[in-house]
Design a protein around this motif. Structure first.
Motif, PDB file in Angstrom:
ATOM      1  N   UNK A   4     -23.691  13.914  12.990  1.00  0.00           N
ATOM      2  CA  UNK A   4     -22.364  14.458  13.321  1.00  0.00           C
ATOM      3  C   UNK A   4     -21.563  13.428  14.090  1.00  0.00           C
ATOM      4  N   UNK A   5     -20.292  13.293  13.739  1.00  0.00           N
ATOM      5  CA  UNK A   5     -19.363  12.423  14.463  1.00  0.00           C
ATOM      6  C   UNK A   5     -18.205  13.271  14.959  1.00  0.00           C
ATOM      7  N   UNK A   6     -17.846  13.089  16.225  1.00  0.00           N
ATOM      8  CA  UNK A   6     -16.700  13.796  16.805  1.00  0.00           C
ATOM      9  C   UNK A   6     -15.657  12.769  17.216  1.00  0.00           C
ATOM     10  N   UNK A   7     -14.437  12.943  16.711  1.00  0.00           N
ATOM     11  CA  UNK A   7     -13.345  12.027  17.049  1.00  0.00           C
ATOM     12  C   UNK A   7     -12.241  12.777  17.790  1.00  0.00           C
ATOM     13  N   UNK A   8     -11.665  12.114  18.761  1.00  0.00           N
ATOM     14  CA  UNK A   8     -10.619  12.712  19.591  1.00  0.00           C
ATOM     15  C   UNK A   8      -9.248  12.185  19.183  1.00  0.00           C
TER      16      UNK A   8
ATOM     17  N   UNK B 111     -15.178  16.367   3.337  1.00  0.00           N
ATOM     18  CA  UNK B 111     -15.263  14.918   3.529  1.00  0.00           C
ATOM     19  C   UNK B 111     -15.325  14.286   2.142  1.00  0.00           C
ATOM     20  N   UNK B 112     -14.178  13.785   1.672  1.00  0.00           N
ATOM     21  CA  UNK B 112     -14.141  13.214   0.324  1.00  0.00           C
ATOM     22  C   UNK B 112     -14.696  11.785   0.319  1.00  0.00           C
ATOM     23  N   UNK B 113     -14.639  11.126  -0.827  1.00  0.00           N
ATOM     24  CA  UNK B 113     -15.260   9.803  -0.976  1.00  0.00           C
ATOM     25  C   UNK B 113     -14.689   8.783   0.004  1.00  0.00           C
ATOM     26  N   UNK B 114     -13.363   8.737   0.137  1.00  0.00           N
ATOM     27  CA  UNK B 114     -12.739   7.763   1.032  1.00  0.00           C
ATOM     28  C   UNK B 114     -13.078   8.059   2.487  1.00  0.00           C
ATOM     29  N   UNK B 115     -13.063   9.344   2.859  1.00  0.00           N
ATOM     30  CA  UNK B 115     -13.375   9.714   4.235  1.00  0.00           C
ATOM     31  C   UNK B 115     -14.843   9.440   4.542  1.00  0.00           C
ATOM     32  N   UNK B 116     -15.707   9.664   3.562  1.00  0.00           N
ATOM     33  CA  UNK B 116     -17.129   9.413   3.766  1.00  0.00           C
ATOM     34  C   UNK B 116     -17.384   7.919   3.994  1.00  0.00           C
ATOM     35  N   UNK B 117     -16.669   7.086   3.248  1.00  0.00           N
ATOM     36  CA  UNK B 117     -16.808   5.639   3.432  1.00  0.00           C
ATOM     37  C   UNK B 117     -16.324   5.221   4.813  1.00  0.00           C
TER      38      UNK B 117
ATOM     39  N   UNK C  44     -17.703   3.681  10.439  1.00  0.00           N
ATOM     40  CA  UNK C  44     -17.571   4.002  11.859  1.00  0.00           C
ATOM     41  C   UNK C  44     -18.941   4.247  12.478  1.00  0.00           C
ATOM     42  N   UNK C  45     -19.806   4.940  11.731  1.00  0.00           N
ATOM     43  CA  UNK C  45     -21.165   5.205  12.224  1.00  0.00           C
ATOM     44  C   UNK C  45     -21.919   3.899  12.456  1.00  0.00           C
ATOM     45  N   UNK C  46     -21.698   2.930  11.576  1.00  0.00           N
ATOM     46  CA  UNK C  46     -22.355   1.621  11.731  1.00  0.00           C
ATOM     47  C   UNK C  46     -21.881   0.922  13.002  1.00  0.00           C
ATOM     48  N   UNK C  47     -20.567   1.025  13.297  1.00  0.00           N
ATOM     49  CA  UNK C  47     -20.040   0.453  14.540  1.00  0.00           C
ATOM     50  C   UNK C  47     -20.709   1.100  15.754  1.00  0.00           C
TER      51      UNK C  47
ATOM     52  N   UNK D 117     -23.596   2.717  15.964  1.00  0.00           N
ATOM     53  CA  UNK D 117     -25.018   2.392  16.055  1.00  0.00           C
ATOM     54  C   UNK D 117     -25.249   0.968  16.545  1.00  0.00           C
ATOM     55  N   UNK D 118     -24.303   0.072  16.253  1.00  0.00           N
ATOM     56  CA  UNK D 118     -24.458  -1.323  16.692  1.00  0.00           C
ATOM     57  C   UNK D 118     -24.100  -1.513  18.159  1.00  0.00           C
ATOM     58  N   UNK D 119     -23.511  -0.470  18.766  1.00  0.00           N
ATOM     59  CA  UNK D 119     -23.202  -0.531  20.193  1.00  0.00           C
ATOM     60  C   UNK D 119     -21.852  -1.122  20.534  1.00  0.00           C
ATOM     61  N   UNK D 120     -20.984  -1.303  19.559  1.00  0.00           N
ATOM     62  CA  UNK D 120     -19.647  -1.834  19.832  1.00  0.00           C
ATOM     63  C   UNK D 120     -18.858  -0.835  20.692  1.00  0.00           C
ATOM     64  N   UNK D 121     -18.263  -1.324  21.783  1.00  0.00           N
ATOM     65  CA  UNK D 121     -17.576  -0.435  22.718  1.00  0.00           C
ATOM     66  C   UNK D 121     -16.155  -0.900  23.045  1.00  0.00           C
TER      67      UNK D 121
END
Length: 247
Positions: free
Chosen positions: A53-57, A91-97, A102-105, A107-111
């Protein structure tokens, strides 16, 4: 229950998430679905351990929006009649991509804050370019009205008032002027609107907490247990005891 001070979108990439809040009836967000929660919402979320799950503000939503404003969405929404249920968005194809990147960012710890500001703007542009206006109207319906300042105040402060008169005082309106303004913005009376939200909160307290029913009745200013019972029968077709036992 937690109260959010900013607009949020909950995206379920995998698994599911169950939401109980005072903005919508209880709703389950399944895989590849999203839900908008407006600022001021009081909610509780539960999900499986294997859910992603991702939550965006989004703050302020109307200033960040891409191709059109919330005011324009409000005008568009006037031609539709939506149910009270939450307007989930696929969540369509473009939104899923977008979400995968974003999930990769994350997980990599970019802040870097500037990166996430850019990603929020990208999100809003994706919404306007890859979703139909009608679906966006349903999705954002809690904040679509003809006076966003007044509506924002109501959404953030209604829990601090026991009735329409107290809410009018908080908003610095006379009661007649407040009722007129409220009906213009929300297209219903403040009494009906407040009762719907009070009912949602009471139902949550009965079914999702261990509070004694007498305590709930007192917290919501019922003069007697019988008055509380009558209220539940009128609004939920059952006594509070039966609701809790059947839950």
């Amino acid at each position: 229950m937690d109260t959010i001070g900013i607009n949020e979108i909950i995206f379920v990439l995998e698994g599911r998430c169950e939401i109980v809040c005072d903005t919508y009836p209880p709703v389950t967000i399944s895989e590849k679905e999203s839900l908008f929660l407006p600022s001021g919402s009081k909610f509780q979320a539960t999900s499986r351990k294997d859910s992603n799950i991702i939550i965006l503000r989004l703050d302020p939503l109307q200033k960040l929006y891409g191709s059109f404003s919330l005011e324009e969405l409000y005008q568009e929404a006037q031609q539709y009649s939506f149910p009270e249920e939450a307007g989930k968005l696929e969540i369509n194809t473009m939104m899923n991509q977008y979400l995968s990147n974003l999930s990769a960012y994350i997980e990599s710890g970019i802040k870097f804050p500037v990166l996430y500001e850019i990603k929020i703007k990208e999100l809003l542009l994706l919404l306007t370019d890859y979703y139909e206006k009608k679906n966006l109207c349903y999705f954002f319906k809690p904040v679509l009205n003809n006076d966003f300042g007044f509506a924002s105040f109501i959404l953030n402060n209604w829990k601090n008032a026991k009735n329409a008169k107290e809410l009018a005082e908080l908003a610095s309106y006379s009661e007649p002027a407040f009722i007129k303004k409220f009906k213009k913005v929300f297209e219903t009376t403040p009494y009906k609107w407040l009762n719907e939200r009070k009912s949602t909160k009471i139902l949550y307290e009965i079914t999702n907490t261990d509070k004694p029913l007498k305590q709930i009745a007192e917290e919501y200013d019922f003069n007697s247990q019988q008055q509380f019972n009558d209220y539940c029968i009128r609004n939920f077709k059952q006594t509070p005891g039966n609701i809790r036992n059947n839950g």
